[in-house]
Design an enzyme around this catalytic site. Structure first.
Site, PDB file in Angstrom:
ATOM      1  N   ARG A  54       0.843  -1.184   0.000  1.00  0.00           N
ATOM      2  CA  ARG A  54       0.000   0.000   0.000  1.00  0.00           C
ATOM      3  C   ARG A  54       0.886   1.243   0.000  1.00  0.00           C
ATOM      4  NH1 ARG A  54      -2.476  -3.698   3.506  1.00  0.00           N
ATOM      5  NH2 ARG A  54      -4.551  -4.350   2.776  1.00  0.00           N
ATOM      6  N   LYS A 112      -2.593  -1.772   7.480  1.00  0.00           N
ATOM      7  CA  LYS A 112      -4.002  -1.397   7.481  1.00  0.00           C
ATOM      8  C   LYS A 112      -4.771  -2.349   8.389  1.00  0.00           C
ATOM      9  CE  LYS A 112      -8.007  -1.057   4.389  1.00  0.00           C
ATOM     10  NZ  LYS A 112      -8.489  -1.222   2.990  1.00  0.00           N
ATOM     11  N   HIS A 150      -2.323   3.306  -5.553  1.00  0.00           N
ATOM     12  CA  HIS A 150      -2.901   2.075  -5.008  1.00  0.00           C
ATOM     13  C   HIS A 150      -3.211   1.064  -6.107  1.00  0.00           C
ATOM     14  CE1 HIS A 150      -5.652  -0.523  -2.683  1.00  0.00           C
ATOM     15  NE2 HIS A 150      -5.047  -0.031  -1.622  1.00  0.00           N
ATOM     16  N   ARG A 197      -1.541  -2.539  -6.823  1.00  0.00           N
ATOM     17  CA  ARG A 197      -1.970  -3.776  -6.158  1.00  0.00           C
ATOM     18  C   ARG A 197      -2.933  -4.548  -7.054  1.00  0.00           C
ATOM     19  NH1 ARG A 197      -1.148  -4.306  -0.891  1.00  0.00           N
ATOM     20  NH2 ARG A 197      -3.237  -5.048  -0.338  1.00  0.00           N
ATOM     21  N   HIS A 248      -3.853  -9.824   2.157  1.00  0.00           N
ATOM     22  CA  HIS A 248      -5.289 -10.103   2.239  1.00  0.00           C
ATOM     23  C   HIS A 248      -5.507 -11.328   3.111  1.00  0.00           C
ATOM     24  CE1 HIS A 248      -6.018  -8.045  -1.914  1.00  0.00           C
ATOM     25  NE2 HIS A 248      -5.849  -7.183  -0.933  1.00  0.00           N
ATOM     26  N   TYR A 250      -4.260 -16.104  11.505  1.00  0.00           N
ATOM     27  CA  TYR A 250      -3.794 -16.345  10.139  1.00  0.00           C
ATOM     28  C   TYR A 250      -2.270 -16.367  10.099  1.00  0.00           C
ATOM     29  CZ  TYR A 250      -3.587 -16.007   5.079  1.00  0.00           C
ATOM     30  OH  TYR A 250      -3.350 -16.256   3.759  1.00  0.00           O
TER      31      TYR A 250
END
Length: 444
Positions: free
Chosen positions: A241, A271, A341, A344, A373, A383
């Site tokens: 980002r 983020k 951006h 991405r 993600h 995760y």
């Protein structure tokens, strides 16, 4: 005059004989019992005969229709037998002009205007997604519903942009076919309106590799600080980002002189909500290709004396302006077409398509992981953000190789004019980094 009842009542004889209708139409009844439609006519002073098929395959009504069609041709001075042969030949020619044959001819005609990689992608998309389904069909017989069926199959696997690009390519094939006189219309022309829309709220992004590289090249040639140019290049290479790039610290980069260079972006800069930012082991890991290391080497003489990799122009202790890269893209003519951006989306689209051709089973998951993600249904804190690190490094190298081939050298980016004042370029000679440069110990 014949009737169906009369025809059915006709019995064969030892020799063939005729049973007549009107206007020289008749049935030839053979000893074996076959009943064959014949029509006698005169053309240019010569007597001729046409065959219309056998009864009852060709009915009495159909035979009369063929006869009347032939009589109409005679009134126009045309020989019905010759017109029949021409129609047969035209139908055979239509069958020969399959979509695949015409598409390959179109491709050979236009590929010289494209870069080799882009040309290969165009042909590969047709071979993968179009030829197996419509390749053997006559190009003149294809309809919008049939082509929509092909495009919707691509949408079903989640490749929305791929479906839209294939529609454009199929449409180009039809424009070529129309110009050659082997098609009359483009059945793909209006289909964009019924394809699935791109995700709402998506920021403008160029997702075609050739166009993306041209955009980077155009922007890098524009007037800007060398740091801004290098920031654009590293943003494109890493697909992080823009805020994560702007705030990069030299201490976040590891093993830059080694075999496994890595950018570890702290969870606190990523983020997400407070839980994400305080997550233990939540740092985002960005394996670095050699091209990314080269960018950092070019940056070191410019900013290596401070903490920030990309400091601002006026205040060295503050990150560069959040608008710096965006303004550079706008000045290069890409306002509304690509934003920082957008790299991405470009990385995701191009590498997912690349993975379909060259990848492994889990590459889609790996690409999502490289973009930080979290898959739907996964608990954020549980995760594994370090998963598939070796494969992520391989994909980072593949992406860098695709992206940088043909782009200007980093030395040129550093040495280009920084500003334009009163029509005069101001060139400031900046320090160059030797090719064998090593980062100082303790700096990654």
């Amino acid at each position: 005059m014949l009737s169906d009842a009369k025809i059915r009542g006709v019995k064969p004889r030892d020799k063939a004989f005729k049973v007549t209708d009107s206007h020289r139409l008749y049935l030839l009844v053979t000893p074996g019992g076959s009943k064959l439609w014949k029509w006698n006519y005169a053309y240019d002073g010569k007597q001729k005969t046409m065959a219309f098929g056998s009864y009852p395959v060709v009915t009495l009504l159909e035979a009369r229709g063929k006869r009347d069609e032939g009589r109409a041709m005679l009134l126009e001075g045309k020989d019905p037998a010759i017109q029949k042969k021409l129609r047969i030949e035209a139908n055979l020619e239509k069958a020969r002009n399959t979509f695949e044959l015409v598409a390959r001819e179109w491709y050979e005609t236009v590929k010289a205007q494209w870069a080799r990689v882009h040309a290969e992608d165009v042909l590969r998309s047709l071979e993968r997604d179009a030829f197996p389904f419509i390749g053997d069909l006559p190009v003149s017989e294809l309809t919008p519903p049939k082509i929509l069926e092909v495009l919707q199959a691509i949408e079903e696997r989640g490749a929305i942009e791929s479906a839209r690009r294939l529609r454009q390519r199929i449409s180009s094939v039809f424009v070529f076919a129309i110009a050659k006189g082997i098609a009359e219309k483009d059945p793909a022309e209006k289909l964009a309106a019924v394809l699935k829309p791109l995700r709402k709220g998506r920021q403008p992004a160029i997702t075609d590799l050739k166009a993306l590289k041209k955009m980077i090249g155009d922007a890098e040639q524009d007037y800007a600080r060398p740091i801004t140019r290098l920031a654009l290049r590293l943003l494109a290479l890493t697909a992080v980002r823009p805020s994560e790039l702007r705030g990069a610290l030299w201490e976040e980069f590891h093993d830059l002189n080694g075999e496994e260079p890595l950018w570890r972006i702290p969870a606190s800069r990523m983020k997400g909500d407070l839980d994400r930012k305080e997550e233990i082991g939540g740092d985002h890991l960005v394996p670095l290709a050699s091209q990314s290391i080269d960018v950092l080497r070019a940056l070191w003489p410019l900013t290596g004396g401070g903490e920030l990799v990309f400091p601002g122009n006026r205040h060295g202790h503050r990150p560069m302006s959040e608008n710096a890269i965006g303004y550079l893209l706008n000045r290069a003519g890409y306002h509304g077409r690509h934003v920082p951006h957008g790299f991405r989306a470009a990385f995701s689209t191009i590498m997912n398509e690349w993975a379909e051709r060259h990848g492994k089973k889990h590459d889609r998951k790996v690409i999502d992981l490289m973009l930080a993600h979290v898959p739907t249904g996964k608990v954020e804190g549980a995760y594994n953000r370090a998963a598939y690190l070796e494969r992520r490094r391989e994909l980072a190298v593949a992406w860098a190789d695709l992206l940088t081939k043909g782009l200007p050298s980093l030395e040129l980016l550093v040495d280009l004019p920084a500003k334009e004042l009163m029509g005069q370029s101001r060139r400031k000679r900046l320090p160059q980094v030797p090719a064998n440069f090593l980062f100082p110990e303790g700096e990654g």
